[in-house]
Design a protein around this motif. Structure first.
Motif, PDB file in Angstrom:
ATOM      1  N   LEU A   1       5.355   7.164   9.335  1.00  0.00           N
ATOM      2  CA  LEU A   1       4.682   6.247   8.411  1.00  0.00           C
ATOM      3  C   LEU A   1       3.940   5.147   9.158  1.00  0.00           C
ATOM      4  N   PHE A   2       4.557   4.583  10.206  1.00  0.00           N
ATOM      5  CA  PHE A   2       3.876   3.548  10.999  1.00  0.00           C
ATOM      6  C   PHE A   2       2.580   4.085  11.609  1.00  0.00           C
ATOM      7  N   LYS A   3       2.615   5.316  12.083  1.00  0.00           N
ATOM      8  CA  LYS A   3       1.415   5.910  12.672  1.00  0.00           C
ATOM      9  C   LYS A   3       0.277   5.956  11.648  1.00  0.00           C
ATOM     10  N   GLU A   4       0.591   6.386  10.428  1.00  0.00           N
ATOM     11  CA  GLU A   4      -0.414   6.456   9.361  1.00  0.00           C
ATOM     12  C   GLU A   4      -0.869   5.060   8.937  1.00  0.00           C
ATOM     13  N   LEU A   5       0.059   4.136   8.836  1.00  0.00           N
ATOM     14  CA  LEU A   5      -0.289   2.769   8.435  1.00  0.00           C
ATOM     15  C   LEU A   5      -1.110   2.063   9.507  1.00  0.00           C
ATOM     16  N   ASP A   6      -0.813   2.333  10.763  1.00  0.00           N
ATOM     17  CA  ASP A   6      -1.627   1.766  11.853  1.00  0.00           C
ATOM     18  C   ASP A   6      -3.081   2.192  11.709  1.00  0.00           C
ATOM     19  N   LYS A   7      -3.304   3.481  11.416  1.00  0.00           N
ATOM     20  CA  LYS A   7      -4.672   3.989  11.241  1.00  0.00           C
ATOM     21  C   LYS A   7      -5.347   3.319  10.047  1.00  0.00           C
ATOM     22  N   LEU A   8      -4.599   3.142   8.967  1.00  0.00           N
ATOM     23  CA  LEU A   8      -5.143   2.521   7.764  1.00  0.00           C
ATOM     24  C   LEU A   8      -5.490   1.050   7.998  1.00  0.00           C
ATOM     25  N   ALA A   9      -4.642   0.332   8.732  1.00  0.00           N
ATOM     26  CA  ALA A   9      -4.801  -1.113   8.910  1.00  0.00           C
ATOM     27  C   ALA A   9      -5.749  -1.499  10.046  1.00  0.00           C
TER      28      ALA A   9
ATOM     29  N   ALA B   1      -6.218 -16.871   5.628  1.00  0.00           N
ATOM     30  CA  ALA B   1      -4.803 -16.608   5.372  1.00  0.00           C
ATOM     31  C   ALA B   1      -4.271 -15.541   6.318  1.00  0.00           C
ATOM     32  N   GLU B   2      -2.979 -15.583   6.535  1.00  0.00           N
ATOM     33  CA  GLU B   2      -2.283 -14.516   7.241  1.00  0.00           C
ATOM     34  C   GLU B   2      -2.169 -13.346   6.275  1.00  0.00           C
ATOM     35  N   ILE B   3      -2.240 -12.150   6.816  1.00  0.00           N
ATOM     36  CA  ILE B   3      -2.122 -10.961   5.978  1.00  0.00           C
ATOM     37  C   ILE B   3      -1.085 -10.026   6.584  1.00  0.00           C
ATOM     38  N   SER B   4      -0.218  -9.506   5.718  1.00  0.00           N
ATOM     39  CA  SER B   4       0.765  -8.526   6.164  1.00  0.00           C
ATOM     40  C   SER B   4       0.777  -7.382   5.168  1.00  0.00           C
ATOM     41  N   VAL B   5       1.283  -6.256   5.630  1.00  0.00           N
ATOM     42  CA  VAL B   5       1.262  -5.023   4.846  1.00  0.00           C
ATOM     43  C   VAL B   5       2.685  -4.499   4.706  1.00  0.00           C
ATOM     44  N   ILE B   6       2.986  -4.011   3.507  1.00  0.00           N
ATOM     45  CA  ILE B   6       4.263  -3.339   3.281  1.00  0.00           C
ATOM     46  C   ILE B   6       3.995  -1.980   2.644  1.00  0.00           C
ATOM     47  N   HIS B   7       4.752  -0.999   3.101  1.00  0.00           N
ATOM     48  CA  HIS B   7       4.756   0.330   2.489  1.00  0.00           C
ATOM     49  C   HIS B   7       6.213   0.653   2.201  1.00  0.00           C
ATOM     50  N   VAL B   8       6.488   1.032   0.964  1.00  0.00           N
ATOM     51  CA  VAL B   8       7.855   1.372   0.594  1.00  0.00           C
ATOM     52  C   VAL B   8       7.919   2.858   0.278  1.00  0.00           C
ATOM     53  N   ALA B   9       8.784   3.544   0.999  1.00  0.00           N
ATOM     54  CA  ALA B   9       8.974   4.983   0.808  1.00  0.00           C
ATOM     55  C   ALA B   9      10.349   5.240   0.218  1.00  0.00           C
ATOM     56  N   HIS B  10      10.420   6.265  -0.573  1.00  0.00           N
ATOM     57  CA  HIS B  10      11.726   6.741  -1.019  1.00  0.00           C
ATOM     58  C   HIS B  10      12.330   7.481   0.164  1.00  0.00           C
TER      59      HIS B  10
ATOM     60  N   VAL C   1       0.829  -1.205   0.000  1.00  0.00           N
ATOM     61  CA  VAL C   1       0.000   0.000   0.000  1.00  0.00           C
ATOM     62  C   VAL C   1       0.861   1.251   0.000  1.00  0.00           C
ATOM     63  N   ASP C   2       0.299   2.285  -0.601  1.00  0.00           N
ATOM     64  CA  ASP C   2       0.868   3.610  -0.434  1.00  0.00           C
ATOM     65  C   ASP C   2      -0.028   4.293   0.596  1.00  0.00           C
ATOM     66  N   LEU C   3       0.108   5.538   0.781  1.00  0.00           N
ATOM     67  CA  LEU C   3      -0.739   6.219   1.755  1.00  0.00           C
ATOM     68  C   LEU C   3      -1.733   7.147   1.058  1.00  0.00           C
ATOM     69  N   SER C   4      -2.138   6.758  -0.135  1.00  0.00           N
ATOM     70  CA  SER C   4      -3.142   7.528  -0.866  1.00  0.00           C
ATOM     71  C   SER C   4      -4.531   7.220  -0.305  1.00  0.00           C
ATOM     72  N   ASP C   5      -5.499   8.012  -0.724  1.00  0.00           N
ATOM     73  CA  ASP C   5      -6.879   7.781  -0.298  1.00  0.00           C
ATOM     74  C   ASP C   5      -7.404   6.440  -0.796  1.00  0.00           C
ATOM     75  N   GLU C   6      -6.814   5.909  -1.860  1.00  0.00           N
ATOM     76  CA  GLU C   6      -7.286   4.667  -2.450  1.00  0.00           C
ATOM     77  C   GLU C   6      -6.706   3.409  -1.796  1.00  0.00           C
ATOM     78  N   ALA C   7      -5.762   3.561  -0.890  1.00  0.00           N
ATOM     79  CA  ALA C   7      -5.114   2.403  -0.273  1.00  0.00           C
ATOM     80  C   ALA C   7      -6.116   1.501   0.448  1.00  0.00           C
ATOM     81  N   GLU C   8      -7.164   2.098   0.985  1.00  0.00           N
ATOM     82  CA  GLU C   8      -8.179   1.311   1.689  1.00  0.00           C
ATOM     83  C   GLU C   8      -8.847   0.304   0.756  1.00  0.00           C
ATOM     84  N   GLN C   9      -9.024   0.664  -0.513  1.00  0.00           N
ATOM     85  CA  GLN C   9      -9.627  -0.256  -1.478  1.00  0.00           C
ATOM     86  C   GLN C   9      -8.782  -1.511  -1.636  1.00  0.00           C
ATOM     87  N   VAL C  10      -7.477  -1.343  -1.658  1.00  0.00           N
ATOM     88  CA  VAL C  10      -6.557  -2.467  -1.815  1.00  0.00           C
ATOM     89  C   VAL C  10      -6.626  -3.355  -0.568  1.00  0.00           C
ATOM     90  N   LEU C  11      -6.630  -2.725   0.595  1.00  0.00           N
ATOM     91  CA  LEU C  11      -6.717  -3.488   1.844  1.00  0.00           C
ATOM     92  C   LEU C  11      -8.048  -4.226   1.967  1.00  0.00           C
TER      93      LEU C  11
END
Length: 149
Positions: free
Chosen positions: A71-79, A33-42, A11-21
């Protein structure tokens, strides 16, 4: 259809990331299944209030640990709505397709779920993260078409 046991969601942190999740969570529930999330930042730093992307070689220009916390703070909210905990979230710096494929291989993922905007023309020729992951992953890849709001 083959079942899945280990799903990696990029996932990225766009508004559309929720659709992917949402799509990945539905598959994880279907296959237990087990599910894990990765976010890759430059390499990222801030210039005032604005994000600034720098080369990973310019390590003195940014503090990866500070950025990782943000980033973890934002991803925690998303997940959170999908019951995905911090231990199942990974933040990496680098070229997104390479990092996603490496994470999937390391974790023995049998499915990678990524978002795709379905671009055409020059954007398609330049490539996308989803396309690159598809061509380099050793497991199945599901590209979720993003519905623009």
């Amino acid at each position: 259809m083959k079942g899945y046991s280990n799903i990696l969601v990029a996932v990225d942190l766009s508004d559309e990331a929720e659709q992917v999740l949402e799509e990945a969570a539905a598959l994880a529930a279907r296959y237990q299944a087990e599910i894990s999330v990765i976010h890759v930042a430059h390499a990222l730093t801030f210039y005032g209030d604005f994000p600034y992307y720098a080369s990973p070689l310019d390590s003195e220009l940014y503090n990866q640990e500070e950025i990782r916390k943000i980033l973890f703070k934002e991803l925690d909210k998303l997940a959170e709505p999908f019951d995905i905990t911090r231990g199942s979230i990974d933040v990496r710096f680098g070229y997104p397709p390479d990092e996603i494929v490496a994470k999937a291989k390391h974790d023995h993922a049998d499915l990678i779920v990524v978002g795709s905007h379905g671009r055409h023309g020059i954007r398609l020729l330049l490539g996308s993260t989803a396309n690159s992951v598809l061509h380099h992953a050793e497991c199945n890849v599901l590209a979720v078409r993003i519905v623009e709001s």
